[in-house]
Design a protein around this motif. Structure first.
Motif, PDB file in Angstrom:
ATOM      1  N   ASP A 270      44.896  19.507   4.256  1.00  0.00           N
ATOM      2  CA  ASP A 270      44.655  20.951   4.364  1.00  0.00           C
ATOM      3  C   ASP A 270      45.894  21.702   4.846  1.00  0.00           C
ATOM      4  O   ASP A 270      46.059  22.885   4.528  1.00  0.00           O
ATOM      5  N   GLU A 271      46.747  21.013   5.609  1.00  0.00           N
ATOM      6  CA  GLU A 271      47.954  21.673   6.125  1.00  0.00           C
ATOM      7  C   GLU A 271      49.139  21.570   5.176  1.00  0.00           C
ATOM      8  O   GLU A 271      50.123  22.290   5.332  1.00  0.00           O
ATOM      9  N   PHE A 273      51.530  22.180   2.161  1.00  0.00           N
ATOM     10  CA  PHE A 273      51.775  23.419   1.414  1.00  0.00           C
ATOM     11  C   PHE A 273      52.217  23.162  -0.026  1.00  0.00           C
ATOM     12  O   PHE A 273      52.310  24.095  -0.818  1.00  0.00           O
ATOM     13  N   ASN A 274      52.508  21.902  -0.351  1.00  0.00           N
ATOM     14  CA  ASN A 274      53.075  21.618  -1.669  1.00  0.00           C
ATOM     15  C   ASN A 274      52.168  20.751  -2.536  1.00  0.00           C
ATOM     16  O   ASN A 274      52.621  20.120  -3.487  1.00  0.00           O
ATOM     17  N   ASN A 343      44.315  25.691  -2.521  1.00  0.00           N
ATOM     18  CA  ASN A 343      45.647  25.274  -2.930  1.00  0.00           C
ATOM     19  C   ASN A 343      46.544  26.483  -3.148  1.00  0.00           C
ATOM     20  O   ASN A 343      46.092  27.535  -3.576  1.00  0.00           O
ATOM     21  N   VAL A 344      47.807  26.342  -2.847  1.00  0.00           N
ATOM     22  CA  VAL A 344      48.751  27.420  -3.076  1.00  0.00           C
ATOM     23  C   VAL A 344      49.331  27.312  -4.476  1.00  0.00           C
ATOM     24  O   VAL A 344      49.419  28.274  -5.209  1.00  0.00           O
TER      25      VAL A 344
END
Length: 743
Positions: A270-271, A273-274, A343-344
């Motif tokens: 969850d932490e 970023f990729n 998701n980013v």
């Protein structure tokens, strides 16, 4: 004295003439076109070396080999330059026949203590070629020999070799063994990085890519407990995780039923970023599968409902955004990209349709030498890793993504329904399906998931479950058509369950359901069979007064066959197949396996033994995973051979009386313990089982283990007087020694 010397000289001269004549015949036999006189070549092997080098450079492999054999007969091994040209020349051919010949040369040189003739780079190049041709055993052996010779290969180079090995099941197993062996050298800070002399060794240290390759290969070949051993080693050698490694770890924990480890991993997921959409999908797919393994249906169903809720929110948000753009007249502007909830990024991993690369080309040796940073090999390793990860991703079938939003597939509904039905939780199942359909897009009364589940239960003969689900549906105020009542009614009639028929008719009336003609026909036929003539006439009169057409609904069998749309099986067909073919999950075994594994990992063997005893007393049968945890823990402690022997006896008993099956990892761990302790009679039993089912065995590992601990055992002649037990023990040890190729 003088005559003796003259006689000796004559004998020596005669012997030399015979020897030269013999060489002349042999050379003429092997190669008729060799320039120069035979006798000159026989006296000067260096010219023969030049001929060998010329032949290998011109790719005349047959001729090269004949010249090499001639040199071996005349002078033994050629000089170092020639030997290494042979290795690289045959390796460039990528021909399995010549590669095996070349490996034989290396093996013979090592056995005869001529390894000083072999250089590091040609051996690395040969290992790469062997791996590319699917010859994983010799490829791994060459790597191991390099390490023994302290000619440490760079991690980027041996990672590429590992990658090609991992494309086959035996190669993946060997790749995992190599990772563990190499990693062992660096555990707990054994190597001081500050010493300059350790630089070549430090350059060999496993990195994240090497672990990803080995782990992915293990998962695809089914050796998941070996993969977990690699994960346990990670913190001891200081490996850093990347996005790929996080997902591979999740797959490993799911396969082995380590739910707590997955929960710990979730925070990192969850932490991160990729992570891509597909990586999020894989992780939560693993979470869902693990919850199902443990029978935690409430948590699994809550996950599905949460996905549906977020998907609905995202859909409404997108619809509102679209409306704003349409009202504003921005027809020429593209819509803003949907920001995913989980998701980013929104990148997709391309799944290759041609599965795995065959590796039919190899970088030239000159190119291999000039690439000092191993950039070409690194690119190869990455390409193979992506292929392995793509294959792993293709196993994900419970979750999909739409614009970065996680959504459940029909497959998770099927698995949840099956689990609820097996657990006898019909009320909870109905509640879940009703909530899911309210959160999802509206469906027709006769095409809802709940109706499909009820029809599936009817088809399987689970009439009570079907009736219970129908009751829950009615009590929740969810209306449905007459078809499901008709199907259940006919099934009750065929089963001659008159009490349930009456109850169902009452329920249908309460729900305002008008039965079709086929239902009345089934009721009338049932009354006639029970010799209830008056009841049959009453039903016929009721049907006539209601003016029900005689066409009615299609037969239920037609409904079952027609449960497919667009060429894919529908929910009902998938559910029927899952129930009929799928194996029931014993959640209790998973729970106890986790408890035992925890104690074994902490080396609390008394607690592990108590847990195993309690597991048996509660009626749970230990499986291969249970025994693997126990055996590996005993092996790590050392000296616990009697305990392993007792477990081995129980394993054999269970295998003959239950459905428990031995797997490669369990048999390998048992064999390792027996060989380490010198229990060769038992070791041969394990070998017999491995060979019976044609499982791969890493003989190199056991040869090394034998030479380390039992090198001097039974080397001399057998004593004249020995007991029967001593004789059997000796015979068992010699049989094992023969199996590993030491005699």
């Amino acid at each position: 004295m003088l005559s003796v010397r003259k006689t000796g000289n004559r004998i020596a001269s005669l012997s030399l003439c015979i020897l030269l004549s013999k060489h002349q015949i042999q050379v003429h036999h092997y190669h008729r076109t060799i320039p120069g006189t035979i006798l000159v070549q026989a006296r000067n092997p260096s010219k023969l070396s030049v001929e060998i080098e010329t032949a290998i450079e011109e790719c005349r492999y047959d001729e090269t080999w004949k010249l090499y054999e001639l040199h071996m007969q005349m002078e033994g091994f050629p000089r170092k330059l020639t030997m290494n040209k042979l290795l690289t020349g045959f390796a460039e051919s990528l021909d399995a026949y010549w590669l095996e010949k070349c490996y034989g040369m290396v093996k013979q040189a090592v056995e005869e203590s001529k390894q000083n003739l072999l250089e590091k780079e040609p051996l690395m190049y040969l290992s790469l070629a062997l791996a590319k041709c699917g010859l994983s055993v010799p490829a791994s052996t060459v790597l191991r020999k390099l390490i023994e010779m302290e000619q440490y290969p760079h991690v980027t180079a041996w990672s590429a070799i590992l990658a090609h090995m991992s494309l086959t099941a035996p190669g993946a197993y060997l790749a995992a063994e190599l990772i563990l062996e190499i990693g062992y050298l660096f555990q707990d800070g054994r190597v001081d990085p500050r010493k300059k002399s350790n630089a070549p060794l430090i350059a060999m240290k496993p990195n994240t890519m090497a672990l990803n390759i080995a782990l992915a290969g293990c998962l695809l070949s089914g050796t998941t407990r070996k993969a977990e051993q690699i994960l346990d080693m990670m913190p001891r050698i200081g490996i850093k995780t990347d996005a790929k490694l996080l997902i591979v770890m999740a797959h490993t924990y799911e396969k082995n039923g380590r739910r707590e480890e997955l929960r710990k991993l979730q925070r990192h997921i969850d932490e991160a970023f990729n992570l891509t959409d597909i990586q999020f999908r894989q992780f939560y797919n693993c979470m869902l599968l693990c919850h199902l393994k443990f029978g935690d249906l409430d948590v699994a169903s809550d996950m599905v409902l949460e996905m549906l809720r977020k998907a609905k929110e995202a859909k409404n948000s997108l619809a509102a955004t679209t409306l704003v753009f349409e009202v504003g007249g921005n027809d020429n502007k593209s819509l803003p990209r949907q920001v995913p909830v989980q998701n980013v990024g929104n990148r997709e991993l391309k799944v290759k349709q041609n599965s795995r690369p065959l590796g039919k080309h190899i970088l030239s040796y000159d190119g291999f030498l000039t690439d000092s940073q191993f950039s070409n090999l690194e690119a190869e390793a990455k390409e193979v890793l992506e292929t392995l990860l793509s294959e792993l991703q293709m196993q994900v079938d419970l979750i999909t993504t739409d614009r970065g939003i996680l959504q459940p597939t029909e497959r998770i509904y099927v698995k949840l329904v099956k689990a609820y039905l097996e657990a006898g939780k019909t009320k909870e199942l109905a509640e879940f399906l009703i909530k899911a359909e309210r959160g999802d897009s509206p469906v027709s009364n006769d095409d809802s998931a709940l109706v499909h589940v009820i029809n599936s239960c009817i088809s399987l003969g689970w009439l009570d479950q079907a009736h219970d689900l129908l009751d829950e549906m009615r009590l929740a105020g969810v209306r449905t058509g007459s078809s499901v009542y008709a199907a259940l009614l006919k099934a009750y009639c065929e089963a001659n369950r008159t009490g349930e028929v009456t109850s169902l008719l009452r329920d249908a009336q309460k729900a305002g359901i008008q039965l079709d003609s086929s239902s009345y026909e089934a009721l009338i036929q049932s009354s006639v069979l029970q010799k209830d003539t008056q009841g049959a006439l009453t039903l016929f009169k009721e049907m006539k007064e209601a003016k029900i057409p005689r066409t009615g609904h299609k037969k239920f069998e037609v409904l079952v066959k027609g449960c497919s749309g667009g060429g894919d099986a529908g929910l009902m067909a998938k559910l029927l197949q899952e129930i009929k073919e799928g194996q029931s999950i014993d959640c209790g075994v998973h729970e106890w396996n986790n408890v035992i594994h925890f104690f074994c990992k902490k080396r609390l063997m008394q607690d592990a033994e108590k847990a195993l005893k309690k597991m048996r007393s509660l009626g749970y049968t230990p499986n291969a995973q249970t025994f693997h945890s126990m055996v590996t823990a005993y092996a790590a402690l050392g000296g616990k051979y009697i305990e392993v022997t007792e477990l081995w006896g129980e394993m054999k008993s269970l295998a003959s009386s239950t459905s428990m099956k031995f797997d490669q990892e369990l048999l390998d761990s048992v064999l390792y313990t027996f060989v380490r302790g010198g229990f060769f009679y038992r070791a041969n039993e394990v070998v017999g089982m491995l060979e019976k089912v044609n499982m791969f065995v890493d003989k190199y590992k056991y040869r090394t283990l034998y030479l380390k601990y039992h090198k001097t055992m039974y080397k001399g002649k057998a004593p004249k007087f020995q007991t029967e037990a001593q004789l059997k023990k000796r015979e068992a040890a010699l049989a094992f020694k023969k199996w590993i190729g030491l005699c």
